[in-house]
Design an enzyme around this catalytic site. Structure first.
Site, PDB file in Angstrom:
ATOM      1  N   GLU A 194       1.081  -1.575  -0.116  1.00 32.10           N
ATOM      2  CA  GLU A 194      -0.043   0.216  -0.205  1.00 32.10           C
ATOM      3  C   GLU A 194       0.517   1.489   0.016  1.00 32.10           C
ATOM      4  OE1 GLU A 194      -3.431  -1.442   2.773  1.00 32.10           O
ATOM      5  OE2 GLU A 194      -2.392  -0.636   3.716  1.00 32.10           O
TER       6      GLU A 194
HETATM    7  C1  TNX Z   1      -4.520  -4.068   4.853  1.00 27.12           C
HETATM    8  S1  TNX Z   1      -2.640  -6.142   4.195  1.00 27.12           S
HETATM    9  C2  TNX Z   1      -3.067  -4.169   4.803  1.00 27.12           C
HETATM   10  C3  TNX Z   1      -3.058  -3.123   6.818  1.00 27.12           C
HETATM   11  C4  TNX Z   1      -4.354  -2.910   6.979  1.00 27.12           C
HETATM   12  C5  TNX Z   1      -5.194  -4.258   6.642  1.00 27.12           C
HETATM   13  C6  TNX Z   1      -6.943  -4.300   8.070  1.00 27.12           C
HETATM   14  C7  TNX Z   1      -1.638  -5.386   4.233  1.00 27.12           C
HETATM   15  C8  TNX Z   1      -0.580  -5.815   3.717  1.00 27.12           C
HETATM   16  N1  TNX Z   1      -2.122  -3.971   4.340  1.00 27.12           N
HETATM   17  O1  TNX Z   1      -2.297  -2.105   6.821  1.00 27.12           O
HETATM   18  O2  TNX Z   1      -4.212  -2.904   8.554  1.00 27.12           O
HETATM   19  O3  TNX Z   1      -5.501  -4.471   5.346  1.00 27.12           O
HETATM   20  O4  TNX Z   1      -7.002  -5.388   7.059  1.00 27.12           O
END
Ligand code: TNX
Length: 534
Positions: A342
C-alpha cells in the site's frame, strides 16, 4: 491391509490404518489426489483421542494395549543432546500444569514412561516430523530433530484428557507437515501489545504446530521497537496508537526475550519494518526523513497509504541501513520482512528504486527478504519471498504477475485476506474487526486449498500459509483472541495436514473437540455457529 501412500513435497510417507473398519475404507491414493478418502475420515473408527487430533496427522494406526499416564509417569530423554532434555522439561511443564502430576524428567531412555528419542536417521520424518508409539509400557516419541520431538509432545498433550491423567490408547502416529512455513502475524503497531501477551499467543500457536510468528512492528500509528541509532522512533514515534491511547514500545531486551521464548517452542520470529509506506511514525519522529524537512504530526486514525519515505534523499538509506541492521542483529531467524504494501504515496518508479536498495540492505545483513506481494510489480531480489494478501476482488493481472514471479523461483506465503485475515469480521454481528475483504466465517477461513489456490502457482511454489491479525479495531487481549480463535486452528491445519485429509465436516468436529482445551486455557474464542460445539 490396504496402504495409503502420499507424497508430501519431497517426503514420502507411508501411512496405514490397521483398524479393521478403518482399513476397509482405505483407498490407494495417488499423490495430489484430493478425492482420496481422507486420513481423518478413515480414522473415524480410531479411539477418540486420535480422531480428535488437530492438526490432523498424516497417519494413525491404532493397535494394542494403551499406556496409563499418571502419577508414576517419568519423562525420559536420551542423554546425548542437551536440547532434547530441554524439550522434555518443557513438555513436562506443559503436562504438569493441568494434571498436577509430578512427571520427573530423567536422563536415559530405558524404562517405562514417556521417552524422547532423537534419531537422525529415522526415515520419512523430515525436519519437523515425528513418530509417536504408544504401548502398555510407555510412549516413545521419535524425531530427527528436537523440533520434531517438540511437535510430538504437542500431539501427546492432545491425546490426554484435558487437565488430567488418563490412558492413551495403543497405536502409532506418523506425522510431518505439508508446508514448511506455518505462520501467524500480529500487528502491534496499530495497538500496542506487551511481550507477555505475545508470548501467550506463541504458546497457543506452538501447541497447534504453527512455527512462525511475524510481528508487524512499525506502521503509521506507532514505532514499537527500540532503536539505538534512531532513538526517537520508539521514544516519540511509539507514543501513539489508534484511538489516541498511550501506545508504547518494546526495548531490545524485551524483543530478545520474545525471540528466545518463541525459539524454545520452535517458533521463528519474522520482524517486519514496513517501508516505504506505512511510515508516519518515523516521519513524525525525525524531520530529516521528510522531503520537506518538516516532521509530521503523530497519527491515531485508521487510514492507509498516505505516508512515504523520501526516496530521493540519501539520509533515508542511512535510516534503512541502521534500522534493518539493528533488527537483523536481534533476530536469529533467516527472514526480514520489509513490508512494501500500500505504498500509494510513493510513485511506482520510486517504489521500485527504493525496494531495490532496501532488499540489498537485507542481503547485506545476511537475511532473506520477505515482502507483501506488491513487490511483484517491482524487482524482487533473488530468493525474495512474497506474501500474497489479495482476495476475490484482486485484479487477475496482479495474480498473473505473482504467478510469473513464482515461476521465476520466488516462494510465496499465502495470506488471502478473504480467508486468513483474522481482523475480518465473522459476520455482520461481530463487534470488532473490518469487512473490506468480506466476512470470513470459520468454514470459509478453513475451506480452501493453498496448493491449488492461485492460478498458475503450483504447490511446490507455496512456502506456506500465514494468518494475519491487524489491530486497527483490536485493542484488548479478549478481542484479539475472539478474532484469532477458532480461525487460527484452521490455519494450523491448512499448513500442517495433508491435502487428502481436508474435509470440513470432519475438521469442524475436531475443532469442536478442542473447546475444553481452549476453555481450560481461558482463550476467549468465538463460539461460531458453523462449528458443532458440544
Ligand atoms: C491491509 S494487508 C493492510 C494493512 C491493514 C489491513 C486491515 C496489508 C499488507 N496492508 O495495513 O491493517 O489491510 O485489514
Amino acid at each position: 491391509m490396504r496402504v495409503l501412500r502420499r507424497t508430501l513435497g519431497t517426503l514420502l510417507v507411508l501411512g496405514s490404518a490397521t483398524l479393521s473398519c478403518a482399513t476397509a475404507q482405505g483407498v490407494d491414493a495417488k499423490p495430489g489426489d484430493t478425492r482420496a478418502r481422507p486420513a481423518a475420515v478413515r480414522a473415524a473408527a480410531a479411539p477418540a483421542p486420535y480422531e480428535r487430533l488437530l492438526p490432523a496427522p498424516v497417519s494413525v494406526r491404532a493397535a494394542g494395549a494403551g499406556y496409563r499416564f499418571g502419577a508414576g509417569t517419568v519423562i525420559r530423554t536420551s542423554g546425548s543432546a542437551e536440547e532434547v532434555r530441554r524439550v522434555g522439561e518443557l513438555l513436562a511443564e506443559q503436562l504438569r500444569g493441568p494434571s498436577g502430576l509430578p512427571l520427573p524428567v530423567v536422563d536415559g531412555e530405558g524404562g517405562d514412561g514417556v521417552r524422547l528419542r532423537l534419531d537422525e536417521a529415522a526415515p520419512g520424518l523430515g525436519a519437523e516430523g515425528y513418530r509417536l508409539d504408544t504401548r502398555a509400557d510407555g510412549i516413545t516419541l521419535t524425531a530427527r530433530t528436537p523440533a520434531g520431538l517438540f511437535h510430538a509432545g504437542q500431539t501427546l498433550r492432545q491425546l490426554l484428557p484435558v487437565g488430567g491423567p488418563g490412558t492413551v490408547p495403543g497405536g502409532t502416529v506418523t506425522d510431518a507437515p505439508r508446508f514448511a512455513y506455518r505462520g501467524a502475524m500480529i500487528d502491534i503497531a496499530r495497538h500496542h501489545f506487551t511481550v507477555e501477551q505475545v508470548k501467550r499467543y506463541v504458546d497457543q500457536l506452538a501447541q497447534y504446530k504453527v512455527n512462525t510468528l511475524h510481528v508487524h512492528l512499525t506502521d503509521d500509528q506507532g514505532w514499537r521497537l527500540e532503536s539505538t541509532a534512531w532513538p526517537r522512533l520508539a521514544r516519540y514515534g511509539g507514543g501513539s496508537e489508534v484511538g489516541g491511547g498511550p501506545g508504547g514500545h518494546w526495548t531490545k531486551d524485551e524483543y530478545r526475550e520474545l525471540v528466545a521464548y518463541a525459539g524454545e517452542r520452535y517458533v521463528d520470529v519474522v520482524p517486519e519494518i514496513d517501508m516505504p509506506g506505512h511510515v508516519n511514525a518515523a516521519l513524525a519522529s525525525y524531520a530529516e526523513l521528510n522531503c520537506d524537512g518538516k516532521a509530521r504530526e503523530r497519527y491515531t486514525g485508521t487510514k492507509v497509504g498516505f505516508s512515504s519515505l523520501c526516496v530521493g534523499k540519501e539520509r533515508t538509506y542511512d535510516f534503512v541501513d541502521d534500522v534493518l541492521g539493528e533488527v537483523a542483529e536481534l533476530t536469529p531467524g533467516k527472514y526480514l520482512h520489509i513490508g512494501g504494501d500500500e505504498a500509494h504515496a510513493t510513485p511506482a518508479a520510486d517504489y521500485a528504486a527504493f525496494m531495490d536498495r532496501a532488499q540489498a540492505v537485507v542481503r547485506k545483513y545476511g537475511k532473506t527478504v520477505v515482502a507483501w506481494h506488491q513487490l511483484a510489480a517491482a524487482r524482487p531480489a533473488p530468493g525474495a519471498v512474497l506474501q500474497y494478501w489479495g482476495h476475490g476482488g484482486t485484479p487477475a493481472k496482479e495474480k498473473e504477475r505473482l504467478a510469473q514471479v513464482a515461476k521465476a523461483g520466488h516462494p510465496l506465503i499465502l495470506s488471502p485476506a478473504d480467508r486468513l485475515y483474522l481482523d475480518m469480521k465473522y459476520d455482520a454481528t461481530t463487534k470488532p474487526g473490518l469487512a473490506w475483504a468480506g466476512y470470513v466465517p470459520v468454514k470459509r477461513s478453513y475451506d480452501w486449498d493453498p496448493g491449488t489456490f492461485l492460478p498458475g502457482v503450483p504447490e511446490s511454489a507455496v512456502l506456506g500459509v500465514e494468518a494475519a491479525l491487524w489491530t486497527e479495531t483490536i485493542g484488548t487481549r479478549a478481542e484479539w483472541e475472539f478474532m484469532a480463535f477458532p480461525r487460527m486452528l484452521g490455519l494450523a491445519e491448512l499448513g500442517w495436514s495433508p491435502a487428502a485429509s481436508h474435509d470440513w465436516p470432519a475438521y469442524s468436529r475436531r475443532l469442536a473437540a478442542q473447546a475444553p482445551r481452549l476453555d481450560a486455557q481461558r482463550v476467549t474464542y468465538y463460539r461460531a455457529p458453523d462449528v458443532p460445539w458440544a
